[in-house]
Design an enzyme around this catalytic site. Structure first.
Site, PDB file in Angstrom:
ATOM      1  CB  CYS A 152      -0.938  -0.003   1.195  1.00 44.99           C
ATOM      2  SG  CYS A 152      -2.037  -1.402   1.187  1.00 44.99           S
ATOM      3  CG  ASN A 198      -6.490  -1.038   1.751  1.00 40.41           C
ATOM      4  OD1 ASN A 198      -5.894  -0.590   0.765  1.00 40.41           O
ATOM      5  ND2 ASN A 198      -5.850  -1.520   2.796  1.00 40.41           N
ATOM      6  CG  HIS A 232      -3.102   3.283   2.299  1.00 38.72           C
ATOM      7  ND1 HIS A 232      -3.745   2.878   1.153  1.00 38.72           N
ATOM      8  CD2 HIS A 232      -3.062   2.195   3.104  1.00 38.72           C
ATOM      9  CE1 HIS A 232      -4.066   1.612   1.263  1.00 38.72           C
ATOM     10  NE2 HIS A 232      -3.670   1.174   2.434  1.00 38.72           N
TER      11      HIS A 232
HETATM   12  N1  ACO Z   1     -17.632  -8.668  11.158  1.00 44.49           N
HETATM   13  C1  ACO Z   1     -18.046  -8.859  12.405  1.00 44.49           C
HETATM   14  N2  ACO Z   1     -17.205  -9.103  13.432  1.00 44.49           N
HETATM   15  C2  ACO Z   1     -15.883  -9.162  13.159  1.00 44.49           C
HETATM   16  C3  ACO Z   1     -15.380  -8.958  11.848  1.00 44.49           C
HETATM   17  C4  ACO Z   1     -16.299  -8.710  10.828  1.00 44.49           C
HETATM   18  N3  ACO Z   1     -15.934  -8.514   9.541  1.00 44.49           N
HETATM   19  N4  ACO Z   1     -14.020  -9.042  11.880  1.00 44.49           N
HETATM   20  C5  ACO Z   1     -13.691  -9.286  13.156  1.00 44.49           C
HETATM   21  N5  ACO Z   1     -14.812  -9.357  13.936  1.00 44.49           N
HETATM   22  C6  ACO Z   1     -14.918  -9.587  15.387  1.00 44.49           C
HETATM   23  C7  ACO Z   1     -13.689 -10.300  15.929  1.00 44.49           C
HETATM   24  O1  ACO Z   1     -13.837 -11.699  15.810  1.00 44.49           O
HETATM   25  C8  ACO Z   1     -13.700  -9.838  17.368  1.00 44.49           C
HETATM   26  O2  ACO Z   1     -14.644 -10.576  18.094  1.00 44.49           O
HETATM   27  P1  ACO Z   1     -14.343 -10.980  19.635  1.00 44.49           P
HETATM   28  O3  ACO Z   1     -14.224  -9.664  20.370  1.00 44.49           O
HETATM   29  O4  ACO Z   1     -15.545 -11.775  19.998  1.00 44.49           O
HETATM   30  O5  ACO Z   1     -13.069 -11.744  19.600  1.00 44.49           O
HETATM   31  C9  ACO Z   1     -14.214  -8.404  17.275  1.00 44.49           C
HETATM   32  O6  ACO Z   1     -14.926  -8.323  16.033  1.00 44.49           O
HETATM   33  C10 ACO Z   1     -13.130  -7.354  17.296  1.00 44.49           C
HETATM   34  O7  ACO Z   1     -12.128  -7.723  16.351  1.00 44.49           O
HETATM   35  P2  ACO Z   1     -10.787  -6.927  16.201  1.00 44.49           P
HETATM   36  O8  ACO Z   1      -9.884  -7.660  15.248  1.00 44.49           O
HETATM   37  O9  ACO Z   1     -10.269  -6.605  17.571  1.00 44.49           O
HETATM   38  O10 ACO Z   1     -11.324  -5.593  15.521  1.00 44.49           O
HETATM   39  P3  ACO Z   1     -10.572  -4.239  15.293  1.00 44.49           P
HETATM   40  O11 ACO Z   1     -11.343  -3.166  15.923  1.00 44.49           O
HETATM   41  O12 ACO Z   1      -9.095  -4.370  15.593  1.00 44.49           O
HETATM   42  O13 ACO Z   1     -10.696  -4.068  13.700  1.00 44.49           O
HETATM   43  C11 ACO Z   1      -9.559  -4.299  11.600  1.00 44.49           C
HETATM   44  C12 ACO Z   1     -10.129  -5.018  12.816  1.00 44.49           C
HETATM   45  C13 ACO Z   1     -10.679  -3.536  10.906  1.00 44.49           C
HETATM   46  C14 ACO Z   1      -8.966  -5.334  10.645  1.00 44.49           C
HETATM   47  C15 ACO Z   1      -8.465  -3.307  12.096  1.00 44.49           C
HETATM   48  O14 ACO Z   1      -7.566  -3.978  12.931  1.00 44.49           O
HETATM   49  C16 ACO Z   1      -7.703  -2.676  10.954  1.00 44.49           C
HETATM   50  O15 ACO Z   1      -8.239  -1.949  10.139  1.00 44.49           O
HETATM   51  N6  ACO Z   1      -6.374  -2.884  10.903  1.00 44.49           N
HETATM   52  C17 ACO Z   1      -5.544  -2.315   9.859  1.00 44.49           C
HETATM   53  C18 ACO Z   1      -5.624  -3.195   8.647  1.00 44.49           C
HETATM   54  C19 ACO Z   1      -5.049  -2.567   7.423  1.00 44.49           C
HETATM   55  O16 ACO Z   1      -5.142  -1.379   7.250  1.00 44.49           O
HETATM   56  N7  ACO Z   1      -4.493  -3.407   6.555  1.00 44.49           N
HETATM   57  C20 ACO Z   1      -4.037  -2.993   5.271  1.00 44.49           C
HETATM   58  C21 ACO Z   1      -2.704  -2.360   5.315  1.00 44.49           C
HETATM   59  S1  ACO Z   1      -2.232  -1.828   3.760  1.00 44.49           S
HETATM   60  C22 ACO Z   1      -1.431  -3.032   2.825  1.00 44.49           C
HETATM   61  O17 ACO Z   1      -0.225  -3.016   2.721  1.00 44.49           O
HETATM   62  C23 ACO Z   1      -2.148  -4.084   2.069  1.00 44.49           C
END
Ligand code: ACO
Length: 323
Positions: free
Chosen positions: A111, A280, A250
């Site tokens: 990214c 994204n 980004h």
């Molecule tokens: N729908 C419903 N529930 C979900 C989903 C979903 N799609 N995904 C996860 N959950 C649940 C989890 O199982 C968890 O449940 P639990 O509390 O019972 O265990 C709860 O929701 C919270 O999950 P977290 O992983 O803690 O959620 P978080 O608030 O951290 O959000 C996310 C996750 C959106 C992936 C976030 O961490 C994020 O955006 N990270 C950055 C990712 C990113 O930008 N990646 C690309 C980088 S660029 C590149 O180089 C490609």
């Protein structure tokens, strides 16, 4: 530095198929509310018939609408999801658009790819090696996603963005500074492994490899490092934070943009966002939003801060001035 660099044209291309959060509710244990609250994403574009070459050609043709492809000296395609390991997407693009005089290569920085490619191209132009450069950021993550994994499949969309740059007299220079870095010790936090065959087996491994991500680590990395790199690039250009008109970041997660704005104590309206529509799009996200908001952003004398972050882990910020 012998020459300045100026922006000539911005363009983009996205696939026609839209997949909404409600569509994902039908195949995954997720819901629109969760995705919207945690990411700000409402829908994304997904390739059906389109491929990297199609998105590259269409976005490039728009970027070259007033320019002869034969005048392009350099093509860099930033991508981490090509159809071919070789030849480069850049060489395939060159062949399709007839940019016969260009040197072409792909650049892989996930990214952050567009930022790395932009710095690379600007340096060739500043030194006088080349006069006109086309940079295209493309990613098709939909082909490398486990659609049953709700922690990654909700995040990504496909798309391409292109920018045409030209060398100019130093006093018209728009590329003011940059700060780039890589943190390879954290490489396992975000990966797509390639498939391969093993000697002496005749069959190539059949299973498609997919995105593996430690979402929390990436989130923390972005929120900590993006403000640091925005400030260090501004410092190099001798520009104050309050002089920046827009921060083009980004487009990974709305909460990341909001946290970066909060950390810097900058008005969130200075951080344009279109991830609700596209998710994204990785290396495409920065040119995609820059192009979409160009009437707002590209006003004379505006100072723009561009920032990317992603797999590698990689990070980079650029300071740009419109003139
Ligand atoms: N729908 C419903 N529930 C979900 C989903 C979903 N799609 N995904 C996860 N959950 C649940 C989890 O199982 C968890 O449940 P639990 O509390 O019972 O265990 C709860 O929701 C919270 O999950 P977290 O992983 O803690 O959620 P978080 O608030 O951290 O959000 C996310 C996750 C959106 C992936 C976030 O961490 C994020 O955006 N990270 C950055 C990712 C990113 O930008 N990646 C690309 C980088 S660029 C590149 O180089 C490609």
């Amino acid at each position: 530095m012998l020459y300045g660099v100026k922006l000539v044209e911005l363009a983009s291309e996205v696939p026609t198929k839209t997949v909404s959060n409600f569509d994902l509710e039908k195949i995954l244990d997720t819901n629109d509310q969760w995705i919207t609250d945690r990411t700000g994403i409402k829908e994304r574009r997904i390739c059906e018939k389109e491929d990297s070459l199609y998105l590259a050609v269409e976005s490039s043709r728009k970027a070259l609408k007033n320019n002869d492809p034969k005048e392009i000296d350099l093509i860099i395609v930033a991508t981490s999801t090509p159809e071919y390991l070789y030849p480069s997407t850049a060489c395939r693009l060159q062949g399709e658009i007839g940019a016969d005089n260009a040197v072409c290569f792909d650049l892989s920085a996930a990214c952050t790819g567009f930022i790395f490619a932009l710095v690379n191209a600007c340096q060739f132009l500043q030194l006088g090696t080349f006069k006109k450069a086309l940079i295209v950021g493309i990613d098709i993550h939909s082909r490398f996603i486990n659609w049953a994994d709700r922690s990654t499949s909700i995040l990504f969309g496909d798309g391409a963005g292109a920018i045409l740059l030209e060398a100019c007299p130093l006093e018209e220079n728009q590329f003011l500074s940059h700060s780039l870095a890589c943190y390879g010790k954290a490489w396992t936090d975000l990966t797509i492994k390639t498939t391969y065959s093993n000697f002496p087996n005749a069959d190539i491994q059949k299973n498609v490899e997919v995105v593996q991500m430690n979402g929390k680590k990436i989130y923390q990395f972005a929120v900590q490092k993006v403000p640091e790199f925005i400030l260090s690039s501004l410092n190099k250009a001798n520009i104050k934070l309050e002089e920046v008109d827009y921060f083009i970041c980004h487009q990974a997660n709305q909460r990341i943009l909001d946290s970066v704005a909060d950390k810097l104590k900058v008005d969130k309206n200075k951080f344009p966002s279109n991830m609700a529509k596209y998710g994204n799009t990785s290396a495409a996200s920065i040119p995609l939003i820059w192009e979409e908001k160009k009437n707002l952003i590209n006003q004379k004398n505006n100072i723009i801060s561009l920032s990317g972050f992603g797999a590698g882990l990689t990070i980079g910020s650029i300071v740009w001035k419109i003139n």
